[in-house]
Design an enzyme around this catalytic site. Structure first.
Site, PDB file in Angstrom:
ATOM      1  N   HIS A  97      70.099  60.606   9.803  1.00  0.00           N
ATOM      2  CA  HIS A  97      71.480  60.088   9.644  1.00  0.00           C
ATOM      3  C   HIS A  97      71.916  59.265  10.849  1.00  0.00           C
ATOM      4  O   HIS A  97      73.052  59.385  11.324  1.00  0.00           O
ATOM      5  CB  HIS A  97      72.465  61.229   9.380  1.00  0.00           C
ATOM      6  CG  HIS A  97      72.397  61.766   7.996  1.00  0.00           C
ATOM      7  ND1 HIS A  97      72.698  61.010   6.878  1.00  0.00           N
ATOM      8  CD2 HIS A  97      72.018  62.982   7.526  1.00  0.00           C
ATOM      9  CE1 HIS A  97      72.515  61.743   5.788  1.00  0.00           C
ATOM     10  NE2 HIS A  97      72.094  62.934   6.145  1.00  0.00           N
ATOM     11  N   ASP A 153      69.559  66.958  10.477  1.00  0.00           N
ATOM     12  CA  ASP A 153      69.343  67.233   9.051  1.00  0.00           C
ATOM     13  C   ASP A 153      68.779  65.999   8.363  1.00  0.00           C
ATOM     14  O   ASP A 153      68.930  64.877   8.855  1.00  0.00           O
ATOM     15  CB  ASP A 153      70.655  67.648   8.373  1.00  0.00           C
ATOM     16  CG  ASP A 153      71.741  66.589   8.489  1.00  0.00           C
ATOM     17  OD1 ASP A 153      71.887  66.015   9.589  1.00  0.00           O
ATOM     18  OD2 ASP A 153      72.464  66.339   7.507  1.00  0.00           O
ATOM     19  N   GLU A 154      68.127  66.238   7.225  1.00  0.00           N
ATOM     20  CA  GLU A 154      67.665  65.162   6.342  1.00  0.00           C
ATOM     21  C   GLU A 154      66.992  64.031   7.109  1.00  0.00           C
ATOM     22  O   GLU A 154      67.394  62.873   7.011  1.00  0.00           O
ATOM     23  CB  GLU A 154      68.844  64.652   5.493  1.00  0.00           C
ATOM     24  CG  GLU A 154      69.416  65.756   4.606  1.00  0.00           C
ATOM     25  CD  GLU A 154      70.604  65.343   3.763  1.00  0.00           C
ATOM     26  OE1 GLU A 154      71.346  64.423   4.158  1.00  0.00           O
ATOM     27  OE2 GLU A 154      70.820  65.966   2.703  1.00  0.00           O
ATOM     28  N   VAL A 155      65.960  64.396   7.872  1.00  0.00           N
ATOM     29  CA  VAL A 155      65.222  63.396   8.661  1.00  0.00           C
ATOM     30  C   VAL A 155      64.207  62.736   7.726  1.00  0.00           C
ATOM     31  O   VAL A 155      63.003  63.015   7.772  1.00  0.00           O
ATOM     32  CB  VAL A 155      64.548  64.048   9.894  1.00  0.00           C
ATOM     33  CG1 VAL A 155      63.954  62.986  10.802  1.00  0.00           C
ATOM     34  CG2 VAL A 155      65.562  64.885  10.675  1.00  0.00           C
TER      35      VAL A 155
END
Length: 475
Positions: A97, A153-155
């Site tokens: 992100h 998060d959400e790499v």
């Protein structure tokens, strides 16, 4: 009543309201109105995800949004939080992100995958220097912060960059190892410069990592994971097993994260309270199923965009009733009738089920969400005169029986006038809370498409009835 006295039946000592400022950031004047309500409802902390609203300086100045808060405004926000006994935890994304950083041409060379601005390349020394500089500037304005959330998060696409591909070809190197090494580097950076500040991380990149690898990495001694799940049917037993796994790996303190808005659709305009209530009640069940002192607190996330490039989801004023329901349920261990009565009292409404909200933005947005599109659809797609005598075929050819104009035009003008009056009121209300770019974006997404259809109908009517040469009127 002080929040320390209010926590009696709650398993969560800390109850943080998350403000996602990457979309529709409120003016400080609005925060001064809602912080006392947050406190009264049972919150005792804030997770501030500044993204591009932080007043970055020097070589990072390009990260600032047009209406970024100034340093005095940040200090005012922190002062307002202190007045309302809300402990502030700043959040700085340091891995995934990273769109608001890596979208800039000057920093695009630090992307993991050249085409996508989501993820930072963990192999570049300059990457750690960049997030280090961001953290330093944020911490400078948050002296004494007990925690700093470093995201992670959400790499997405990790391991797909050229440097990563080469690294992964070497024996024993794995994507999990790559992820852990960057998290560790960021956490060590924080702790070396701010030894009294504990780094928090979102837990999703850790969930699937084998227990032995997670234990051996040493990450458990450096960070506190925040277990997030925003579903209305989350797996309570699965969460208990995950907590147990983290405990075995050496993590002494964990956090939970639910949602009060912004988790049910990227373009959601109205908050489905029932969904969020169920989500938070299930987190109460998770807390009850594990060791009493393991969960430090819960973050009630209020996402404003799914990512930097997505549309706005529910505005903060629209999510307030849901936040009230969720906070009070977490505080009192559920949503019984007496808790419902407390919420209605706090919000100044007679019944949560009836949309008689006192907040002008909430009432107006609810009215638009429920009725604008449907009223225009009813006229354009279901009205017998429009569908029978002024169809798309007629409109393209500017054909209409003159008597039909008398059936269609007054209805369309009346509908447009009604909505125009209401929307003027809504626009003024939005300007009191938000900056002009937010108002423009929200209206363009949620209002203009329906109005344009209505205005298009009236324009076609005018053209169809304007005098033209006889030959032009032949079908």
């Amino acid at each position: 009543m002080r929040n320390s006295e209010m926590s009696g039946s709650s398993p969560f000592k800390m109850r943080l309201v998350h403000l996602d400022l990457k979309g529709a950031p409120p003016k400080v004047s609005y925060l001064s109105e809602v912080f006392p309500l947050f406190h009264a409802l049972g919150a005792n902390g804030l997770l501030l995800e500044y993204e591009d609203m932080f007043p970055y300086e020097g070589h990072l100045r390009l990260l600032r949004a047009k209406h970024a808060y100034s340093p005095p405004e940040i200090k005012e926000i922190l002062h307002l939080a202190t007045l309302n006994e809300l402990e502030v935890i700043p959040l700085v994304q340091t891995f995934g992100h990273m769109e608001f950083v890596l979208k800039h041409e000057a920093l695009a060379h630090l992307r993991e995958v050249a085409l996508f601005p989501n993820t930072l390349n963990p192999h570049e020394a300059e990457s750690l220097a960049l997030v280090g500089a961001m953290i330093s500037q944020v911490m400078e304005l948050h002296p004494g912060a007990r925690w700093l959330h470093v995201g992670c998060d959400e790499v997405y696409y990790l391991g797909e960059g050229e440097a990563s591909r080469q690294w992964l070809r070497e024996e024993h190197n794995t994507k999990a190892g790559l992820c852990l090494s960057h998290i560790k580097a960021v956490a060590c950076h924080v702790l070396a410069r701010h030894p009294a500040t504990r780094p928090l991380v979102w837990d999703d990149m850790l969930r699937a990592i084998p227990e032995d690898q997670l234990s051996a990495s040493g990450v458990a001694q450096l960070v506190e994971p925040v277990l997030w799940d925003y579903g209305a049917d989350l797996d309570v037993h699965g969460k208990a097993l995950l907590m147990e796994k983290y405990r075995k790996c050496g993590f002494l303190r964990l956090w939970a994260a639910s949602a009060f808005k912004g988790a049910t659709g990227a373009s959601q305009a109205l908050t489905p309270i029932e969904h969020h209530l169920r989500n938070n009640v299930q987190w109460l069940q998770v807390a009850a199923s594990g060791p009493a002192d393991m969960l430090q607190g819960i973050v009630l996330t209020g996402w404003q965009r799914y990512d930097h490039f997505s549309v706005l989801c529910e505005l903060l004023p629209v999510g307030i009733p849901s936040l009230a329901v969720c906070l009070q349920s977490l505080l009192h261990g559920g949503f019984a009738e007496d808790v419902k009565a407390k919420v209605e009292n706090f919000l100044g409404i007679s019944n949560l089920e009836i949309t008689d909200f006192t907040s002008d933005i909430l009432a107006l947005v609810t009215h638009v969400g429920l009725h604008l599109r449907s009223s225009v659809d009813a006229l354009l797609e279901r009205d017998r005169y429009v569908t029978g005598w002024f169809s798309s075929y007629h409109r393209r050819r500017k054909l209409i029986h003159p008597v039909m104009v008398q059936h269609i035009q007054p209805q369309a003008l009346s509908l447009l006038a009604r909505w125009s009056t209401l929307l003027q009121e809504l626009e003024a209300a939005l300007h009191r809370v938000f900056y002009p770019d937010t108002v423009e974006e929200w209206l363009e997404e949620n209002v203009q498409p329906s109005l344009r259809r209505l205005q298009g109908l009236l324009q076609d009517l005018r053209e169809a009835t304007s005098p033209r040469p006889l030959a032009a009127q032949d079908p």
